[in-house]
Design an enzyme around this catalytic site. Structure first.
Site, PDB file in Angstrom:
ATOM      1  N   TRP A 406       3.232   8.809   5.522  1.00 42.79           N
ATOM      2  CA  TRP A 406       4.476   9.575   5.492  1.00 42.79           C
ATOM      3  C   TRP A 406       4.277  10.994   6.004  1.00 42.79           C
ATOM      4  CZ3 TRP A 406       6.331  12.846   0.982  1.00 42.79           C
ATOM      5  CH2 TRP A 406       5.261  13.410   0.290  1.00 42.79           C
ATOM      6  N   ASP A 407       3.023  11.434   6.103  1.00 41.17           N
ATOM      7  CA  ASP A 407       2.725  12.767   6.629  1.00 41.17           C
ATOM      8  C   ASP A 407       3.454  13.022   7.942  1.00 41.17           C
ATOM      9  OD1 ASP A 407       0.717  11.664   4.926  1.00 41.17           O
ATOM     10  OD2 ASP A 407      -0.656  13.272   5.465  1.00 41.17           O
ATOM     11  N   GLU A 536       0.384  11.235  -6.717  1.00 42.51           N
ATOM     12  CA  GLU A 536      -0.415  10.039  -6.946  1.00 42.51           C
ATOM     13  C   GLU A 536      -1.181  10.071  -8.262  1.00 42.51           C
ATOM     14  OE1 GLU A 536      -2.701   9.764  -3.386  1.00 42.51           O
ATOM     15  OE2 GLU A 536      -1.017   9.017  -2.198  1.00 42.51           O
ATOM     16  N   LYS A 649      -0.581  16.027  -9.067  1.00 42.69           N
ATOM     17  CA  LYS A 649      -1.554  16.279  -8.000  1.00 42.69           C
ATOM     18  C   LYS A 649      -0.991  17.226  -6.948  1.00 42.69           C
ATOM     19  CE  LYS A 649      -4.081  13.819  -4.335  1.00 42.69           C
ATOM     20  NZ  LYS A 649      -4.271  12.514  -3.652  1.00 42.69           N
ATOM     21  N   GLN A 650       0.322  17.095  -6.663  1.00 45.78           N
ATOM     22  CA  GLN A 650       0.896  17.797  -5.524  1.00 45.78           C
ATOM     23  C   GLN A 650       2.397  17.952  -5.692  1.00 45.78           C
ATOM     24  OE1 GLN A 650      -0.268  14.011  -3.493  1.00 45.78           O
ATOM     25  NE2 GLN A 650       1.298  14.642  -2.028  1.00 45.78           N
TER      26      GLN A 650
END
Length: 831
Positions: A406-407, A536, A649-650
């Site tokens: 998806w980046d 994640e 995580k993000q």
């Protein structure tokens, strides 16, 4: 966050320079100096082909989309788990060129090296290495090696190798090799993956020399793809006038008198005095060698021009590969190295004309260098033929097995939409061309209609072996739809919507209408259970805020696209309707889901929890985790330990608030940002740039600047100590967004382009340009004002409309409008 890391390379605005060769940093530097053109990728390895081990270097040459498969062995396999892997394959190396000076082999760790520099020229698009080498026996030569991967001839890589004797007359000998004994560094670059490719995976079918040409064909053992490659060689000698004592040139080495020495089939084209040239050839099972030699006096430059070509059976029928490679090499030779080099600069000039960002203030040169390094790698790495995408590592290394994530859609494509919309379209084409595989994947997941794109892939099939972190990330569908919708808004390309876009939007939207349900326990709201959002560390959750938000807007945009098609292009609508067996009752269902989508909400703090269970999880206490384990939780702790803690995580919910900021008030965004700032660990390179963008929009400008400083030079200074495996493409493109969408406050939502600029205290000024519906808009921000100017106007539209701080603005060609700068920015939300 990492702060104050010392720059690895000298601060230069348009170049990146390695001043000292060191084995300990070589692996990382190979990524720094990698080159690609979206089709060929080559790591910044040396022509001498040093015997680096698995920890100090990786020879890497790749073709975008060319992969090998391995049958995956599971301890306990689930239905629907991928049965075959996909790994970007390391291909035969044609760069290798050994240099001998009167029989002494050039080696940077023997003899003496002075005046050394390896330079990445980001403005001109080539890599250069220059040095003076004195052999153990005292013979000194000036060496200059240039390399490029052509932006114009996508199958061609070119090398120019120049050697000038400084204190002797003697023989200069080149041994140019085609080295087929190559393999991937799977254990090093993908250490948590327990499958291949291990060892050589290409079966050699042809390896031969023909005159001054080396040629290879090989086929992968499992995927049965064939690669063809070859190199051609041209050797000539030039007299350099004005040689001063000591071997220096008095005229910049521009005045040259030469003779050209063809080495193919014994031909010899002489210019100047006659000189013997020897051409030898050797071919073995895994290696072919072309030997070229010339006698050179002090002050004469010996130049080897080597053209390299790669092509695969993904491009054409196997039977045509040899003729194609030979033809491309011949064209490249006729074109010549200097013309290829000039074409590089021309292509980049067009790119930088729009994409370049100017900054004046503290750390400006370091930041500009970092931004340009990031943008250069994005420019050169993205697939441009419509059949390939862009890997998370570009074509710079083997990290993530070369997979597309998806980046591409969420980080890379937004930058390209505003700077190179034609390249953005080609990346969208890749998804369109793999739509059938996405349909098949949806059936495996139990969906009778629609298409579900894979989480990680090369050939369009799912390659993620751990479904909680991969397949469960259903948001990939909405991410692709978001990127497509953004492209359509920014370019106004309704033809693309008609021909391809509507089908992608409709087929992917169908999944949202099937994966969830109207839950009585949630007052009939539409719930989506058992998915993984961008974060994640929280997997297989119910009602991930980001997923539900993106799904709702996906459905809204898909319904609008089909209704537009129905009204404006009825024939195209009927054709699509028949093709995908679409019923208009589906639109009614989509409308209901949009109206009743459920979002977890916590009244006391006024925040959107990441999912239904997020606030129930155990509070994270990082102090209990050893510092050396904090950045690599999955490598050091059982997944259940991680998943039971309330931490992220993000950027996850925060990313959704950025992408759809118009749906929330500024205060809502601020409350949620404050909450997630406390629980987000930023263990992904995709995170800090997003937090910085959102911080700008809520008035936390100096905090945003700190996040930006984490992103701008993340790869150039190797913040995560893993740059050896390849670039972090998402963060690289994210830093462009950090300036334009963050400090510039730019959004394109509901067909309206809007800005809310802010300026960090460290800067006096910044400026950027964006392409919008065929026009080019310039934005310049100082401490007093923001100036918007129409640099190039669409020939038909004549004007451009946008909003600044909520006020309407209109520009004609060559006009500008000014707004007084608001220290805290503008209102992001409309609600």
């Amino acid at each position: 966050m990492i702060t104050g890391k010392k720059p690895i390379y000298p601060i230069e605005e348009w170049t990146v320079t390695e001043e000292i060769f060191d084995r300990e940093t070589n692996y990382r530097n190979e990524t720094t100096f990698s080159l690609s053109n979206g089709y060929i990728g080559t790591r910044g390895t040396f022509e001498e082909a040093y015997d680096f081990d698995v920890d100090t270097g990786l020879e890497g040459n790749f073709v975008n989309g060319f992969y090998e498969s391995e049958k995956i062995r599971y301890g306990e396999a689930n239905f629907g788990s991928p049965t075959y892997s996909q790994s970007l394959l390391n291909l035969p190396n044609l760069k290798e060129t050994k240099l001998y000076i009167d029989g002494e082999a050039f080696h940077m760790e023997r003899g003496t090296v002075t005046e050394y520099a390896r330079v990445l020229h980001m403005k001109e698009g080539f890599l250069e290495r220059r040095l003076v080498w004195t052999s153990p026996e005292g013979k000194a030569v000036r060496i200059r090696i240039q390399r490029l991967v052509s932006f114009v001839m996508e199958h061609i890589m070119a090398v120019r190798y120049e050697v000038t004797p400084l204190n002797f007359t003697g023989k200069v000998r080149f041994e140019s090799k085609l080295q087929a004994d190559v393999e991937n560094h799977t254990r090093k670059t993908n250490p948590i993956v327990d499958y291949g490719p291990f060892g050589r995976k290409l079966d050699v079918e042809r390896l031969e020399q023909d005159g001054r040409l080396l040629y290879y064909e090989g086929t992968t053992q499992t995927s049965r793809l064939t690669v063809s490659c070859g190199s051609s060689h041209r050797l000539y000698v030039q007299e350099i006038s004005g040689m001063a004592a000591g071997g220096e040139t008095a005229c910049g080495e521009k005045e040259e008198k030469g003779r050209e020495e063809e080495t193919a089939r014994g031909e010899k084209e002489e210019r100047g005095r006659e000189e013997e040239t020897v051409c030898g050839m050797q071919a073995g099972e895994l290696e072919a060698v072309c030997v070229l030699e010339a006698e050179a006096a002090k002050g004469e430059r010996v130049t080897l021009d080597k053209m390299i070509c790669y092509a695969t059976s993904l491009d054409m029928n196997r039977e045509t590969l040899e003729n194609f490679v030979r033809g491309e090499l011949e064209k490249a030779e006729v074109t010549g190295y200097e013309t290829l080099k000039a074409q590089q600069a021309e292509c980049l000039s067009r790119f930088w004309e729009t994409a370049d960002i100017a900054i004046e203030g503290k750390d400006d040169s370091a930041l500009v260098q970092g931004l340009r390094f990031n943008q250069f790698h994005i420019f050169q790495s993205a697939g441009k033929n419509g059949r390939t995408g862009m890997g998370a590592k570009g074509l710079s290394g083997e990290g993530y097995e070369g997979h597309y994530f998806w980046d591409t859609e969420m980080y890379v494509l937004p930058m390209l939409v505003y700077t190179q919309p034609e390249k953005a379209e080609k990346l969208l084409d890749y998804r369109y061309h793999t739509l059938e595989q996405a349909r098949e994947r949806a059936r495996v997941l139990g969906h009778e209609k629609g298409a579900l794109f894979p989480w990680r892939t090369i050939n369009g099939e799912e390659a993620s072996t751990y479904y909680p972190l991969g397949t469960a990330q259903y948001h990939i569908n909405a991410d692709i739809a978001y990127a497509l919708s953004l492209y359509l808004q920014v370019t106004a390309n309704r033809g693309y919507l008609k021909e391809k876009g509507a089908e992608v939007l409709a087929e992917t939207a169908r999944i949202w209408a099937d994966v969830g349900s109207f839950a009585a326990c949630k007052d009939g709201r539409y719930c989506i259970c058992c998915v993984t959002g961008p974060d994640e560390y929280n997997v297989l959750v119910d009602n991930n805020f980001y997923t539900n938000l993106m799904a709702r807007e996906h459905l809204r945009n898909a319904a609008a696209a089909l209704r537009w098609l129905m009204e404006e292009e009825p024939e195209a609508y009927e054709k699509l309707k028949a093709k995908i067996d679409f019923a208009e009752s589906e639109l009614t269902l989509w409308d209901e889901i949009v109206e009743k989508m459920y979002f977890p909400y916590e009244e006391e703090r006024g925040i959107y929890p990441m999912d239904d269970g997020f606030l129930m999880r155990k509070t994270w206490d990082e102090e209990k985790i050893p510092a050396e384990k904090r950045a690599w939780l999955y490598e050091n702790y059982h997944p259940l330990f991680i998943m039971r803690h309330r931490m992220s995580k993000q950027a996850d919910a925060v990313l959704g608030l950025y992408l759809h900021s118009n749906l929330f008030s500024k205060e809502e965004i601020r409350r949620n940002y404050d909450f997630y700032k406390e629980v987000t660990l930023h263990h992904s390179s995709l995170s800090t740039c997003i937090f910085g963008i959102v911080a700008c929009g809520i008035g936390y400008v100096e905090e945003a600047y700190e996040y930006f400083m984490q992103s701008a030079r993340m790869d150039l200074d190797d913040y995560h100590n893993n740059f050896y495996a390849g670039i972090h493409a998402a963060n690289m493109a994210g830093t462009w967004q950090a300036v334009v969408n963050g400090f510039g406050g730019m959004r394109c939502q509901n067909g309206v382009l809007r800005f809310a600029p802010v300026l960090p205290q460290a800067w006096e000024r910044y400026s950027f340009k964006v392409k919008y519906q065929g026009s080019v808009l310039g934005v310049s921000v100082t401490k007093e004002k923001a100036v918007f100017s129409l640099i190039k106007c669409h020939p038909e539209n004549g004007k451009i409309h946008f909003m600044v701080y909520g006020e309407e603005a209109e520009l004609d060609k060559d006009s500008e409008v000014c707004f007084g700068l608001r220290a805290k920015g503008g209102q992001l939300g409309e609600r």
